[in-house]
Design a protein around this motif. Sequence first.
Motif, PDB file in Angstrom:
ATOM      1  N   CYS A 165      -6.301   0.224   0.713  1.00 44.42           N
ATOM      2  CA  CYS A 165      -7.586  -0.320   0.256  1.00 44.42           C
ATOM      3  C   CYS A 165      -8.576   0.828   0.023  1.00 44.42           C
ATOM      4  O   CYS A 165      -8.696   1.731   0.850  1.00 44.42           O
ATOM      5  CB  CYS A 165      -8.160  -1.275   1.289  1.00 44.42           C
ATOM      6  SG  CYS A 165      -7.223  -2.806   1.425  1.00 44.42           S
ATOM      7  N   CYS A 176       0.806  -1.229   0.000  1.00 47.02           N
ATOM      8  CA  CYS A 176       0.000   0.000   0.000  1.00 47.02           C
ATOM      9  C   CYS A 176       0.838   1.279   0.000  1.00 47.02           C
ATOM     10  O   CYS A 176       0.305   2.357  -0.219  1.00 47.02           O
ATOM     11  CB  CYS A 176      -0.915   0.006   1.214  1.00 47.02           C
ATOM     12  SG  CYS A 176      -2.032  -1.391   1.247  1.00 47.02           S
ATOM     13  N   CYS A 209      -1.585   2.332   5.684  1.00 46.78           N
ATOM     14  CA  CYS A 209      -2.056   0.942   5.747  1.00 46.78           C
ATOM     15  C   CYS A 209      -2.356   0.598   7.208  1.00 46.78           C
ATOM     16  O   CYS A 209      -1.472   0.629   8.065  1.00 46.78           O
ATOM     17  CB  CYS A 209      -1.010   0.005   5.144  1.00 46.78           C
ATOM     18  SG  CYS A 209      -1.586  -1.698   4.978  1.00 46.78           S
TER      19      CYS A 209
HETATM   20 FE1  FES Z   1      -3.016  -1.944   3.186  1.00 47.03          FE
HETATM   21 FE2  FES Z   1      -5.694  -2.746   2.993  1.00 47.03          FE
HETATM   22  S1  FES Z   1      -3.864  -3.887   2.699  1.00 47.03           S
HETATM   23  S2  FES Z   1      -4.826  -0.857   3.540  1.00 47.03           S
END
Ligand code: FES
Length: 578
Positions: free
Chosen positions: A202, A61, A129
């Motif tokens: 995400c 992320c 993240c």
């Molecule tokens: Fe990093 Fe969902 S895996 S925010």
Amino acid sequence: MNQSLPSKSPESLRSYRWFGPDDLRSFGHRSRLKGMGWSDEDYKGKPVIALLNTWSDLNTCHSHLRERAEEIKRGVWQAGGFPVEVPVMSLGEMLMKPTTMLYRNLLAMETEEVLRCHPIDGAVLMGGCDKTTPALLMGAISMDIPVIFFPAGAMLKARWKDQTLGSGSDAWKYWAERCAGNLCDEAWCEIENSIGRSAGVCMTMGTASTMMCIAEALGMCLPNASSIPAVIAEHSRLASATGRRIVDMVWEDLKPSDILTAGSFQNAVVTDMAIGGSTNALVHLLALARRAGISLEMADFDRLSRQTPLVANLRPVGKYLMEDFYNAGGLTALMQQIRSLLDVEQKTVNGKTLGENIQSAEVYDADVIRTTDNPVASSGGTYVLHGNLAPDGCVIKPAAAEARLLKHRGQAVVFENYPDLKARINQEDLDVTADSIIVLKSAGPQGAPGFPEWGMLPIPNKLLKQGVRDMVRISDARMSGTSYGTCVLHVSPESHVGGPLALVRTGDWIELNVEQRSIHLDVSDEVLAQRQRAWTAPQPKYVRGYGQVFLKHVTQAHQGCDFDFLEDRTKTSDPEIF
Ligand code: FES
């Protein structure tokens, strides 16, 4: 330097203790910086700004954070500071096992100590993240020098055929279809190729976006910073603006303790409820508040949940994704919708009040950010339940559950731990129906250990094939903020330490009544007392190293899962510079 700002002199900077004196030790400090190519003009008497960067090749992320670090440095230089990039532990949710939650407190400790032991006057906390945000903030609160949070931003929306894909949520959804035999291997591979659209966290309202929004509601990042997608030009401009601002914050001596109050935590909880945030937010906010010396309890979440409408129509609760949220006006526009519920006089990192920051924000899409008259749900995203099964509380996200299950009585199908669940959940002869309640033990802070996101317990394949897509599930685990379903989580105290969950047996009746905020194990007190006497404490999972420290000192879910010795507000003194 902004000449109107300094209330501190260059000689009063923390870093001046390292670089200012005419002595042998400072000679060493200066000469080694000069050996790196820096001159006195670069750093001496200037705010030294650390960029605590959680970039890592193993954090999917944060892959853009090296580039952002350069842009933050540009802003620091422009404002007359001296930027230094300092890598800290990266908690990448996807690849780190058994769970990043095991290491949240380790990053918090690292953050505090890295800030303490170096010539640092202020810091930019680069995270996003999931656990990186609370961990960086927890450490910075304890160190209490000027800091500003820089959110990594969310991924762009993903597409598969004519479908919009949201990370996490749609992975669970399509996996269920695959297990039910409704999705071919080729389609599953196409989804795998499509669902990670870009750098960033995400793009559902999972834990990462929830915690970025909460950081903003607390006043710890620039206005609307939490809503800007990770890979658009505005995110780069946010980076340089953040770099400029932290230099001014050092001269103003604007510290977390000047920003974080009972009012700002109330704003964070209200915002969490209005965005339909991750259930994980409760654990992190409890830990943050304790670090800040502010009283915040599970009862406060319940009280504020009841009076806060859920107005963000975002997955997993609603329809849209973070990119839509940004285009609809972002968090400032949402906070303007719920302004009457917020303490708008609270100070923020840009020196203005929350009310000033959101004053001109507008909603550009009223289906993404709803009005309080037309909410997604009339009360907040997370409910706190109590009962004999969870004396210290547990949580549920009702808007992400099938409404018919929110009042339910069913018989428990118990799994003693996660390996037991994996081994038996799909056995054809498992005695389970759509009305059963699936129970998982040993999934809490000490039991798992580390409090993993196992709480969206799988529905048995044989029920998936019958069309069942939701069941009541109970555990002492957490669940991903991208997950959904009638999942009762964070049962406290956890089974591993002898909480009532440890005493549940297959066939016991359990009553869930979300409206009444209750969860009841329908077994007599006498029988429970007998079972309690027969219960023996499991062996600790770790006998050495960090794991042992974790098991000895982690608190329970309703207390925030910080280490007990880190909650102490006694100030640790700065190092002597010999
Ligand atoms: Fe990093 Fe969902 S895996 S925010």
